[in-house]
Design an enzyme around this catalytic site. Structure first.
Site, PDB file in Angstrom:
ATOM      1  N   THR A 117       1.089  -0.586   0.031  1.00 46.13           N
ATOM      2  CA  THR A 117      -0.103  -0.150   0.208  1.00 46.13           C
ATOM      3  C   THR A 117       1.105   1.144   0.124  1.00 46.13           C
ATOM      4  O   THR A 117       2.122   1.510   0.599  1.00 46.13           O
ATOM      5  CB  THR A 117      -0.686  -0.146   1.132  1.00 46.13           C
ATOM      6  OG1 THR A 117      -1.791   1.272   0.928  1.00 46.13           O
ATOM      7  CG2 THR A 117      -0.374  -0.268   2.327  1.00 46.13           C
ATOM      8  N   TYR A 141      -1.428  -0.013  10.211  1.00 52.93           N
ATOM      9  CA  TYR A 141      -1.693  -0.645   8.872  1.00 52.93           C
ATOM     10  C   TYR A 141      -0.484  -0.696   8.028  1.00 52.93           C
ATOM     11  O   TYR A 141       0.000  -1.956   7.637  1.00 52.93           O
ATOM     12  CB  TYR A 141      -3.460   0.168   8.249  1.00 52.93           C
ATOM     13  CG  TYR A 141      -3.215  -0.571   6.750  1.00 52.93           C
ATOM     14  CD1 TYR A 141      -3.590  -1.649   6.436  1.00 52.93           C
ATOM     15  CD2 TYR A 141      -3.193   0.218   6.297  1.00 52.93           C
ATOM     16  CE1 TYR A 141      -3.820  -1.954   5.331  1.00 52.93           C
ATOM     17  CE2 TYR A 141      -3.249   0.097   4.462  1.00 52.93           C
ATOM     18  CZ  TYR A 141      -3.387  -0.877   4.270  1.00 52.93           C
ATOM     19  OH  TYR A 141      -3.748  -1.931   3.133  1.00 52.93           O
TER      20      TYR A 141
HETATM   21  C1  UD1 Z   1      -6.853   4.614   0.808  1.00 48.10           C
HETATM   22  C2  UD1 Z   1      -6.314   3.473   1.494  1.00 48.10           C
HETATM   23  C3  UD1 Z   1      -5.446   3.406   2.270  1.00 48.10           C
HETATM   24  C4  UD1 Z   1      -4.186   3.474   1.297  1.00 48.10           C
HETATM   25  C5  UD1 Z   1      -4.259   4.495   0.698  1.00 48.10           C
HETATM   26  C6  UD1 Z   1      -3.090   4.991  -0.139  1.00 48.10           C
HETATM   27  C7  UD1 Z   1      -8.638   2.442   1.928  1.00 48.10           C
HETATM   28  C8  UD1 Z   1      -9.527   3.250   2.982  1.00 48.10           C
HETATM   29  N1  UD1 Z   1      -8.106   3.355   2.333  1.00 48.10           N
HETATM   30  O1  UD1 Z   1      -6.751   5.133   2.267  1.00 48.10           O
HETATM   31  O2  UD1 Z   1      -4.986   1.504   2.921  1.00 48.10           O
HETATM   32  O3  UD1 Z   1      -2.967   2.963   2.220  1.00 48.10           O
HETATM   33  O4  UD1 Z   1      -5.536   4.444  -0.004  1.00 48.10           O
HETATM   34  O5  UD1 Z   1      -3.662   6.221  -1.155  1.00 48.10           O
HETATM   35  O6  UD1 Z   1      -8.506   1.833   1.151  1.00 48.10           O
HETATM   36  N2  UD1 Z   1     -12.806  11.164   2.661  1.00 48.10           N
HETATM   37  C9  UD1 Z   1     -13.287  12.917   2.242  1.00 48.10           C
HETATM   38  N3  UD1 Z   1     -14.401  12.335   3.170  1.00 48.10           N
HETATM   39  C10 UD1 Z   1     -15.355  10.479   2.755  1.00 48.10           C
HETATM   40  C11 UD1 Z   1     -13.670   9.896   2.684  1.00 48.10           C
HETATM   41  C12 UD1 Z   1     -12.765  10.073   2.071  1.00 48.10           C
HETATM   42  O7  UD1 Z   1     -13.115  13.784   1.766  1.00 48.10           O
HETATM   43  O8  UD1 Z   1     -16.486  10.082   3.477  1.00 48.10           O
HETATM   44  C13 UD1 Z   1     -10.852  12.357   1.563  1.00 48.10           C
HETATM   45  C14 UD1 Z   1      -9.832  11.795   2.509  1.00 48.10           C
HETATM   46  O9  UD1 Z   1      -9.628  12.884   3.764  1.00 48.10           O
HETATM   47  C15 UD1 Z   1      -8.570  11.839   1.314  1.00 48.10           C
HETATM   48  C16 UD1 Z   1      -9.838  11.174   0.055  1.00 48.10           C
HETATM   49  O10 UD1 Z   1     -10.871  11.796  -0.105  1.00 48.10           O
HETATM   50  O11 UD1 Z   1      -7.822  13.225   0.997  1.00 48.10           O
HETATM   51  C17 UD1 Z   1      -9.152   9.989   0.080  1.00 48.10           C
HETATM   52  O12 UD1 Z   1     -10.092   9.151   1.656  1.00 48.10           O
HETATM   53  P1  UD1 Z   1      -9.816   7.395   1.451  1.00 48.10           P
HETATM   54  O13 UD1 Z   1     -11.249   7.456   0.287  1.00 48.10           O
HETATM   55  O14 UD1 Z   1     -10.587   7.312   2.719  1.00 48.10           O
HETATM   56  O15 UD1 Z   1      -8.856   7.110   1.179  1.00 48.10           O
HETATM   57  P2  UD1 Z   1      -6.631   7.574   1.897  1.00 48.10           P
HETATM   58  O16 UD1 Z   1      -7.153   7.442   2.684  1.00 48.10           O
HETATM   59  O17 UD1 Z   1      -6.543   8.170   0.341  1.00 48.10           O
END
Ligand code: UD1
Length: 324
Positions: A117, A141
């Protein structure tokens, strides 16, 4: 090849099994404890319902089936949960993986492909990261995966087994045929949460932070379509099988999209607005994380086919929509 896929009933694993099955070239055995994976996600292969912590059964399976290759997905993947329950993560992700690597290397497995990852990079100072960057995970993780990477590298140096470590960036989207997708009910991924909000399965989606040092103030990520990620696994096996040496490779497109850009795209796919709120940053979220993908492009024969945000959002949306 005679291939063992661990965690093959899960999100990414099931997409890899589909491509392996469609190629018609392999014998596929899937080991999954079905804790988050689903039987119906398995379109090809034989399912052996088993936990990788059950070492006796795992040993027996290897002695019985003589695998040529292992593709290892089975793991816990929820970052906040890893902070609360580190031992579970180290046991399942690192200790069980160490056993699997050991048993594979002692049973004549030639190739080992491992799901790692971008979390191994932690919160890098630069936004576009290549494989040579210092590795500084910021949660259990990420550490659990990084330790497994090292066990695999050291074992392969000492044995005949070869490996490819794939460091995934933000995996999203669903099978373009609509047969499989992200099934995990507690998924926290932005694209899944936003699609579910658009479809009325959740009240709202929150933007976690609008004051990052990025063009529009929201987090930037490199979203890779799950089918392209899956094909990188097949390309990894072909690379090793044609004499390639062990490698560690970033898996992303090298393009970043902000949270606002992603939400706008999903609104376009849905055809009308949905409720978006703005909240504080989520702990541990880097501002921007984008893969430098030149190494994978140079090394493997791998041509991404779904490298655009619209297709990623559309396939994810269609997958959620099937429930209606
Ligand atoms: C994901 C992976 C992680 C990996 C990483 C690599 C998951 C759960 N996590 O994390 O294992 O190491 O990619 O880049 O698959 N966000 C919002 N609102 C939400 C959800 C997310 O604003 O409800 C934002 C987050 O702050 C981030 C972006 O969207 O900026 C992506 O978030 P998310 O989809 O949760 O993935 P990562 O945290 O990047």
């Amino acid at each position: 090849m005679n291939i063992l896929v661990t965690g093959g009933a899960g999100y990414i694993g099931s997409h890899v099994v589909k491509l392996l099955g469609e190629s018609g070239e392999h014998t596929i055995t899937v080991v999954d404890n079905l804790s988050t994976g689903k039987k119906e996600a398995l379109l090809y292969g034989t399912l052996v319902e088993m936990d990788l912590g059950d070492y006796e059964k795992v040993d027996h399976l290897f002695q019985e089936r003589h695998f040529d290759a292992v593709i290892h997905f089975a793991a816990f993947i929820v970052v906040p949960e890893s902070v609360e329950k580190p031992i579970q993560y180290y046991k399942n992700n690192t200790i069980n993986t160490t056993h699997l690597i050991d048993i594979a290397s002692r049973n004549g497995v030639k190739y080992f492909v491992f799901s790692s990852t971008a979390a191994v990079y932690g919160e890098p100072d630069i936004s576009v990261v290549d494989e040579s960057l210092p590795l500084m995970p910021i949660n259990p993780y990420g550490w659990s995966k990084l330790m497994s990477e090292q066990v695999l590298r050291d074992t392969c140096s000492a044995t005949e087994m070869k490996h490819i470590i794939l460091r995934y960036f933000n995996v999203a989207g669903a099978d373009p045929d609509g047969k499989i997708g992200q099934n995990f009910p507690q998924a926290t991924h932005l694209i899944k949460v936003a699609c579910q909000t658009a479809l009325g399965m959740r009240d709202k989606v929150a933007i976690f932070g609008t004051d990052f040092d990025t063009p529009d103030g929201t987090g930037v990520r490199d979203y890779i379509h799950v089918t392209d990620l899956a094909s990188a696994h097949l390309a990894s096996l072909s690379f090793l099988d044609t004499g390639g040496e062990s490698q560690t490779l970033n898996c992303g497109y090298g393009t970043g999209f902000s949270v606002r850009e992603v939400l706008k795209e999903i609104e376009k796919v849905h055809g009308e607005p949905f409720t978006v709120i703005e909240t504080e940053r989520r702990a541990g979220d880097p501002a921007s994380l984008i893969a430098n993908n030149s190494k994978i492009l140079k090394t493997l024969i791998w041509k991404p086919q779904y490298d655009n945000l619209h297709t990623i959002c559309k396939t994810a949306y269609m997958w959620e929509k099937r429930k209606f």
